[in-house]
Design a protein around this motif. Structure first.
Motif, mmCIF file in Angstrom:
data_model
loop_
_atom_site.group_PDB
_atom_site.id
_atom_site.type_symbol
_atom_site.label_atom_id
_atom_site.label_comp_id
_atom_site.label_asym_id
_atom_site.label_seq_id
_atom_site.Cartn_x
_atom_site.Cartn_y
_atom_site.Cartn_z
ATOM 1 N N LEU A 313 72.894 58.910 44.023
ATOM 2 C CA LEU A 313 74.134 59.591 44.386
ATOM 3 C C LEU A 313 74.655 60.295 43.141
ATOM 4 O O LEU A 313 74.835 59.675 42.087
ATOM 5 C CB LEU A 313 75.164 58.585 44.888
ATOM 6 C CG LEU A 313 76.542 59.158 45.258
ATOM 7 C CD1 LEU A 313 76.436 60.045 46.498
ATOM 8 C CD2 LEU A 313 77.550 58.037 45.485
ATOM 9 N N ALA A 314 74.890 61.596 43.262
ATOM 10 C CA ALA A 314 75.433 62.370 42.143
ATOM 11 C C ALA A 314 76.896 62.665 42.407
ATOM 12 O O ALA A 314 77.255 63.264 43.425
ATOM 13 C CB ALA A 314 74.651 63.666 41.958
ATOM 14 N N VAL A 315 77.749 62.238 41.482
ATOM 15 C CA VAL A 315 79.189 62.429 41.587
ATOM 16 C C VAL A 315 79.648 63.201 40.354
ATOM 17 O O VAL A 315 79.290 62.846 39.229
ATOM 18 C CB VAL A 315 79.933 61.079 41.689
ATOM 19 C CG1 VAL A 315 81.423 61.299 41.898
ATOM 20 C CG2 VAL A 315 79.358 60.224 42.805
ATOM 21 N N ALA A 316 80.445 64.246 40.572
ATOM 22 C CA ALA A 316 80.862 65.100 39.468
ATOM 23 C C ALA A 316 82.372 65.300 39.484
ATOM 24 O O ALA A 316 83.031 65.125 40.516
ATOM 25 C CB ALA A 316 80.167 66.461 39.543
ATOM 26 N N THR A 317 82.902 65.683 38.331
ATOM 27 C CA THR A 317 84.301 66.100 38.228
ATOM 28 C C THR A 317 84.348 67.430 37.515
ATOM 29 O O THR A 317 83.607 67.664 36.557
ATOM 30 C CB THR A 317 85.155 65.060 37.480
ATOM 31 O OG1 THR A 317 86.485 65.559 37.327
ATOM 32 C CG2 THR A 317 84.613 64.747 36.100
ATOM 33 N N TYR A 318 85.228 68.331 37.995
ATOM 34 C CA TYR A 318 85.306 69.671 37.414
ATOM 35 C C TYR A 318 86.729 70.195 37.551
ATOM 36 O O TYR A 318 87.251 70.343 38.644
ATOM 37 C CB TYR A 318 84.336 70.605 38.137
ATOM 38 C CG TYR A 318 84.020 71.901 37.415
ATOM 39 C CD1 TYR A 318 84.489 72.167 36.128
ATOM 40 C CD2 TYR A 318 83.225 72.866 38.013
ATOM 41 C CE1 TYR A 318 84.180 73.351 35.475
ATOM 42 C CE2 TYR A 318 82.903 74.060 37.363
ATOM 43 C CZ TYR A 318 83.381 74.288 36.093
ATOM 44 O OH TYR A 318 83.072 75.458 35.443
ATOM 45 N N ASN A 319 87.362 70.465 36.401
ATOM 46 C CA ASN A 319 88.666 71.119 36.378
ATOM 47 C C ASN A 319 88.418 72.627 36.428
ATOM 48 O O ASN A 319 87.853 73.203 35.502
ATOM 49 C CB ASN A 319 89.421 70.751 35.095
ATOM 50 C CG ASN A 319 90.814 71.349 35.031
ATOM 51 O OD1 ASN A 319 91.037 72.498 35.425
ATOM 52 N ND2 ASN A 319 91.769 70.589 34.522
ATOM 53 N N VAL A 320 88.840 73.266 37.523
ATOM 54 C CA VAL A 320 88.532 74.687 37.741
ATOM 55 C C VAL A 320 89.682 75.605 37.339
ATOM 56 O O VAL A 320 89.698 76.781 37.695
ATOM 57 C CB VAL A 320 88.112 74.937 39.204
ATOM 58 C CG1 VAL A 320 86.771 74.287 39.481
ATOM 59 C CG2 VAL A 320 89.168 74.443 40.181
ATOM 60 N N ILE A 348 78.956 64.673 45.610
ATOM 61 C CA ILE A 348 80.425 64.645 45.661
ATOM 62 C C ILE A 348 80.941 65.335 44.403
ATOM 63 O O ILE A 348 80.473 65.056 43.299
ATOM 64 C CB ILE A 348 80.963 63.201 45.716
ATOM 65 C CG1 ILE A 348 80.399 62.443 46.922
ATOM 66 C CG2 ILE A 348 82.493 63.195 45.749
ATOM 67 C CD1 ILE A 348 80.685 60.946 46.887
ATOM 68 N N VAL A 349 81.894 66.248 44.584
ATOM 69 C CA VAL A 349 82.531 66.915 43.439
ATOM 70 C C VAL A 349 84.034 66.726 43.563
ATOM 71 O O VAL A 349 84.640 67.148 44.554
ATOM 72 C CB VAL A 349 82.206 68.418 43.392
ATOM 73 C CG1 VAL A 349 82.821 69.041 42.129
ATOM 74 C CG2 VAL A 349 80.705 68.668 43.432
ATOM 75 N N ALA A 350 84.628 66.082 42.577
ATOM 76 C CA ALA A 350 86.086 65.989 42.513
ATOM 77 C C ALA A 350 86.600 67.181 41.713
ATOM 78 O O ALA A 350 86.227 67.362 40.553
ATOM 79 C CB ALA A 350 86.509 64.681 41.854
ATOM 80 N N LEU A 351 87.415 67.999 42.349
ATOM 81 C CA LEU A 351 87.964 69.186 41.707
ATOM 82 C C LEU A 351 89.393 68.918 41.267
ATOM 83 O O LEU A 351 90.173 68.284 41.992
ATOM 84 C CB LEU A 351 87.954 70.377 42.670
ATOM 85 C CG LEU A 351 86.601 70.809 43.239
ATOM 86 C CD1 LEU A 351 86.806 71.886 44.303
ATOM 87 C CD2 LEU A 351 85.697 71.336 42.127
ATOM 88 N N GLU A 352 89.751 69.423 40.100
ATOM 89 C CA GLU A 352 91.131 69.413 39.648
ATOM 90 C C GLU A 352 91.614 70.855 39.521
ATOM 91 O O GLU A 352 90.839 71.767 39.282
ATOM 92 C CB GLU A 352 91.285 68.706 38.299
ATOM 93 C CG GLU A 352 90.872 67.248 38.310
ATOM 94 C CD GLU A 352 89.406 67.054 38.047
ATOM 95 O OE1 GLU A 352 88.748 66.345 38.859
ATOM 96 O OE2 GLU A 352 88.901 67.620 37.054
ATOM 97 N N GLU A 353 92.924 71.013 39.662
ATOM 98 C CA GLU A 353 93.608 72.312 39.550
ATOM 99 C C GLU A 353 93.192 73.298 40.644
ATOM 100 O O GLU A 353 92.998 74.486 40.387
ATOM 101 C CB GLU A 353 93.436 72.911 38.149
ATOM 102 C CG GLU A 353 94.132 72.070 37.089
ATOM 103 C CD GLU A 353 94.383 72.807 35.777
ATOM 104 O OE1 GLU A 353 94.304 74.045 35.760
ATOM 105 O OE2 GLU A 353 94.661 72.121 34.775
ATOM 106 N N SER A 606 86.304 78.180 33.030
ATOM 107 C CA SER A 606 87.321 77.132 32.944
ATOM 108 C C SER A 606 87.334 76.718 31.488
ATOM 109 O O SER A 606 86.412 77.027 30.729
ATOM 110 C CB SER A 606 86.957 75.951 33.852
ATOM 111 O OG SER A 606 87.745 74.810 33.545
ATOM 112 N N ASP A 607 88.379 76.007 31.069
ATOM 113 C CA ASP A 607 88.393 75.527 29.697
ATOM 114 C C ASP A 607 87.805 74.124 29.562
ATOM 115 O O ASP A 607 87.748 73.584 28.464
ATOM 116 C CB ASP A 607 89.806 75.572 29.104
ATOM 117 C CG ASP A 607 90.861 74.976 30.017
ATOM 118 O OD1 ASP A 607 90.544 74.624 31.163
ATOM 119 O OD2 ASP A 607 92.026 74.889 29.592
ATOM 120 N N HIS A 608 87.353 73.547 30.677
ATOM 121 C CA HIS A 608 86.768 72.207 30.670
ATOM 122 C C HIS A 608 85.284 72.266 31.017
ATOM 123 O O HIS A 608 84.845 73.127 31.787
ATOM 124 C CB HIS A 608 87.442 71.315 31.715
ATOM 125 C CG HIS A 608 88.860 70.968 31.403
ATOM 126 N ND1 HIS A 608 89.254 69.705 31.034
ATOM 127 C CD2 HIS A 608 89.986 71.715 31.411
ATOM 128 C CE1 HIS A 608 90.567 69.688 30.835
ATOM 129 N NE2 HIS A 608 91.029 70.913 31.056
#
Length: 617
Positions: A313-320, A348-353, A606-608
Motif C-alpha cells: 500500500l502506497a500512501v503519500a502526502t502533498y501540500n499543493v 492514497i494521497v493526502a492533500l493539503e491546501e 509547490s514549495d513542499h
C-alpha cells in the motif's frame, strides 16, 4: 505552507518611530549628548556590541568611501573607512548604511564623502519580530569630496573565517538578548557577520543551498562541508545545527538593468561576489552584491519514487500550495504529472491546501468540488488513475490560511486498489471517535474530523480521519495540516536561542492527534494507523515528540539517513516539515521516500516536497 511571508514592502522613513519604540521598551539605550564631529569615525558609531554607543546622537562629517548604492526599496548607500582596520579592533565594523528615505542616493561607488546625520538602530520587521537591528545614519547631509577612488579592499568571508559555533547564549538579565554582549567574531558566526555589518565583503565560488526565489535572492554556503547532503543542500538537523556558513545574496543593480540569475540547490555561484554586508528581515545577514558571480548549473534532477508492489500500500502526502480553480491549467497539469510520474500514482494521497471553488474570493463559498474535479481530471490526462476523493468542507474562514480560501485536507484514493469505508455523519464540527466493533477498531464517522472543538485547532486546519481497506485489511489514515510557523523568530534573532512561539499550538495539536491514535489502538492494539501531512515542524521537535509519545507512532522519516531528512528549504536550510508517522501495527518493514521535486528548485509547483510510504498491511 510552513512560514508565513509578509509582503516585501520598501522600508519607510519611519525609522525614528521604530527606534522610539525600542527605546520605550528598554531594548536600546540612546546617548545623552552630541558626538564631537572631529572625533567620530565609523567604528565609533558601530561599537563593539550589536547596538551603537552613539544611538540617537547627531554626528558630523563622518568620512568614508561609498561601497554600494541602493536606489530602490530601502534607499541609501554604504560607506566605509578607506582603511578596513582603522582601529585595529576586529569587533568594530568600519562600514555603515546611510538611509536616504524616499530620496534616491546622489552618490556612486568610489565617491569619498563626509556624512552628517543621526545615529539610528533600525529593526527590520519591527521590534516584535525579534530581529537584530541595523546600525545606520539617518536624515543625512552628504558632501562629496572626490570621485573615482579605489574601494576599500573587501573582507573575504570563507569557511575558515566563519566560526563553527553559531551564536552566544543570550543574557538572562536582558531577557535572553545578545544585543549588549561584546562581539566575539572569532568565536561565533553571528558575531563574525555583525562585526562586518556594512563593510565591503566578498565570497568566492560558493554552493547554492537555497534556490532563487520570486524576490530575486538566493542562498549560498561558504562552508561546503557543513551538514552537506548528496543533492547540494545544507541539512538543518537540530536546533544547534544552524549552518552558519549560509548567506543570503541579493544584487544592488535593479533587475530591469541586470536580470538576477536562476539557480537551484547544488548549483555554484561561481567567481567573485562582492558588496556591502546588509541585514534585513527576510533572512538576516545578506550580501548586497555590487558585483555578482555567474551560476554554474549542476543539473539537479527532480526525483521519481519507485512504483509500489502488488501487495504494498502506497500512501503519500502533498501540500499543493493553495490550489484553486482559478490557478492556471499549467499548475494543475504539473501537479498531476508529479503525482503520476514522480510519485508513481500512490494508492492514497493526502492533500493539503486545497482551496474552495473560488479560491481567495471571500464570499462564503466552502465547497471544493470544482477544485478536486479539475485536479483529478488532470491526473487522468497525465496517465494516472481516476482517483475518488473524500473530504469535509470547513466552516467559512475558521481554518486559517488565506482569507476566503478555506483550505482543507483531502483524501484521494485509487478505487481500483483501495476501498473507502463510508460512515456518514462527519461534518465541520462533529468529531469522529474510535470504537471497538466485533473485536476490531472502527471510526464512528468516516470521513470525520478529529476533535474539531478542541481549542488546539482554533484558526487552524482540523485533522481528517478515514478508514480504508486494502486487500482485506483496514488502515486508518489521519491527514493533518498543523499551525504555521508564522510569528517565530528567525535564527539570527537577538534572542538566542530564538523564540518559537508557534510551537505552543502545534504541541497541543500533536497531543490531540496522539490521543486519538491511542484511542484507536486501545480498541485494537495492532491497528494499522498512518498519520501524515504538513506537520510544520521538524523530526526532532517537541511537536514530533508529542505525536510519538508513549510509542503510539513512529516518525518514518527517521528511517532515512540524517542527510536525506528534509521536505522543505527555508533560508538555505533543508529541513523537515512534511511527515508520515506510523503505528506499531505497521511495523518496521516499510519503505519511505521524501521525493525531492520542488523545494530545491527555482521553478516550483509547490514549495513542499511530497512524501511516500509503502508497506504491507
Amino acid at each position: 505552507m510552513s512560514h508565513i511571508s509578509t509582503p516585501r514592502l520598501p522600508r519607510s522613513a519611519a525609522v525614528g518611530a521604530v527606534v522610539a519604540t525600542a527605546l520605550a521598551a528598554g531594548l536600546l539605550v540612546a546617548g545623552s549628548s552630541a558626538a564631537s564631529a572631529d572625533e567620530v569615525r565609523i567604528h565609533d558609531i558601530q561599537g563593539a556590541t550589536r547596538t551603537s554607543p552613539l544611538l540617537g546622537q547627531q554626528v558630523g562629517d563622518v568620512a568614508g568611501v561609498v561601497t554600494g548604492v541602493r536606489g530602490y526599496g530601502s534607499k541609501g548607500f554604504w560607506i566605509q573607512s578607506p582603511d578596513g582596520t582603522a582601529d585595529g579592533d576586529a569587533a568594530t565594523s568600519e562600514g555603515i548604511f546611510v538611509f536616504t528615505g524616499s530620496a534616491a542616493p546622489a552618490v556612486r561607488p568610489g565617491d569619498a564623502v563626509r556624512v552628517s546625520g543621526t545615529v539610528g538602530e533600525y529593526v527590520p520587521g519591527g521590534v516584535r519580530s525579534g530581529n537584530q537591528s541595523l546600525t545606520q545614519l539617518t536624515k543625512p547631509t552628504v558632501t562629496v569630496e572626490s570621485s573615482g577612488n579605489a574601494l576599500p579592499e573587501p573582507v573575504a568571508i570563507t569557511a575558515t573565517s566563519v566560526p563553527d559555533r553559531y551564536a552566544p547564549a543570550g543574557d538572562p538579565a536582558r531577557d535572553g538578548s545578545i544585543d549588549a554582549l561584546p562581539l566575539r567574531p572569532r568565536a561565533y558566526a553571528l558575531d563574525r557577520y555583525e562585526s562586518l555589518e556594512g563593510m565591503n565583503v566578498r565570497i568566492g565560488s560558493s554552493r547554492v543551498v537555497g534556490a532563487t526565489d520570486p524576490y530575486n535572492e538566493l542562498w549560498v554556503t561558504v562552508k561546503p562541508h557543513e551538514n552537506a547532503n548528496r543533492r547540494g543542500g545544507a541539512v538543518y538537523g537540530s536546533y544547534s545545527a544552524q549552518n552558519g556558513g549560509r548567506l543570503q545574496v541579493q544584487q544592488l543593480a535593479p533587475v530591469s538593468q541586470q536580470p538576477f540569475p536562476k539557480a537551484d540547490v547544488g548549483d555554484v555561484l561561481r567567481g567573485t561576489t562582492e558588496g556591502p554586508l546588509d541585514y534585513n528581515q527576510y533572512g538576516g545577514y545578506t550580501l548586497a552584491a555590487r558585483e555578482l558571480g555567474d551560476v554554474q548549473d549542476r543539473a539537479l534532477e527532480r526525483e521519481r519514487t519507485r512504483e509500489q508492489g502488488k501487495g504494498e500500500l502506497a500512501v503519500a502526502t502533498y501540500n499543493v500550495e493553495n490550489l484553486d480553480p482559478g490557478d492556471p491549467q499549467a499548475k494543475f497539469d504539473a501537479l498531476a504529472e508529479a503525482v503520476v510520474a514522480n510519485l508513481a500514482s500512490p494508492d492514497i494521497v493526502a492533500l493539503e491546501e486545497i482551496q474552495d471553488d473560488n479560491g481567495a474570493k471571500n464570499d462564503g463559498t466552502v465547497s471544493a468540488e470544482a477544485t478536486l474535479k479539475k485536479f483529478t481530471d488532470a491526473i487522468v490526462a497525465a496517465g494516472g488513475p481516476r482517483y475518488a476523493w473524500r473530504s469535509i468542507d470547513p466552516e467559512n474562514n475558521k481554518d486559517g490560511g488565506e482569507p476566503g480560501g478555506n483550505i482543507r485536507q483531502v483524501f484521494l484514493y485509487n478505487p481500483e486498489r483501495v476501498s473507502f469505508t463510508e460512515r456518514p455523519g462527519g461534518d465541520a464540527t462533529t468529531p469522529t471517535e474510535a470504537v471497538r466493533v466485533k473485536g476490531r477498531a472502527a471510526l464512528t464517522r468516516s470521513p470525520g474530523r478529529v476533535d474539531p472543538g478542541n481549542a488546539a485547532w482554533e484558526n487552524s486546519r482540523k485533522p481528517l480521519a478515514g478508514e480504508f481497506v486494502f486487500r482485506g485489511r483496514t488502515v486508518f489514515v489521519i491527514a493533518n495540516h498543523f499551525a504555521s510557523k508564522g510569528g517565530d523568530e528567525g535564527l539570527t534573532s537577538h534572542h538566542q536561542p530564538p523564540r518559537r512561539s508557534s510551537e505552543e499550538q502545534r504541541l497541543l495539536q500533536a497531543q490531540a492527534v496522539n490521543g486519538f491514535v491511542k484511542d484507536i489502538r486501545e480498541a485494537q492494539r495492532n491497528a494499522d494507523v498512518v498519520v501524515l501531512g504538513d506537520i510544520n515542524d521538524f523530526e526532532f521537535s517537541g511537536t514530533t515528540k508529542a505525536l510519538t509519545d508513549g510509542g503510539a507512532l513512529r516518525a518514518a522519516i527517521t528511517s532515512l539517513p540524517r542527510s536525506e531528512r528534509y521536505s522543505y528549504v527555508y533560508q538555505g536550510n533543508s529541513q523537515v516539515l512534511d511527515q508520515i508517522l506510523t503505528s506499531p501495527g505497521v511495523g518496521n518493514r516499510f519503505s519511505y521516500d521524501s521525493v525531492h521535486i520542488n523545494a530545491e528548485f527555482a521553478e516550483q509547483n509547490s514549495d513542499h516536497d511530497p512524501q511516500v510510504l509503502r508497506f504491507r498491511p
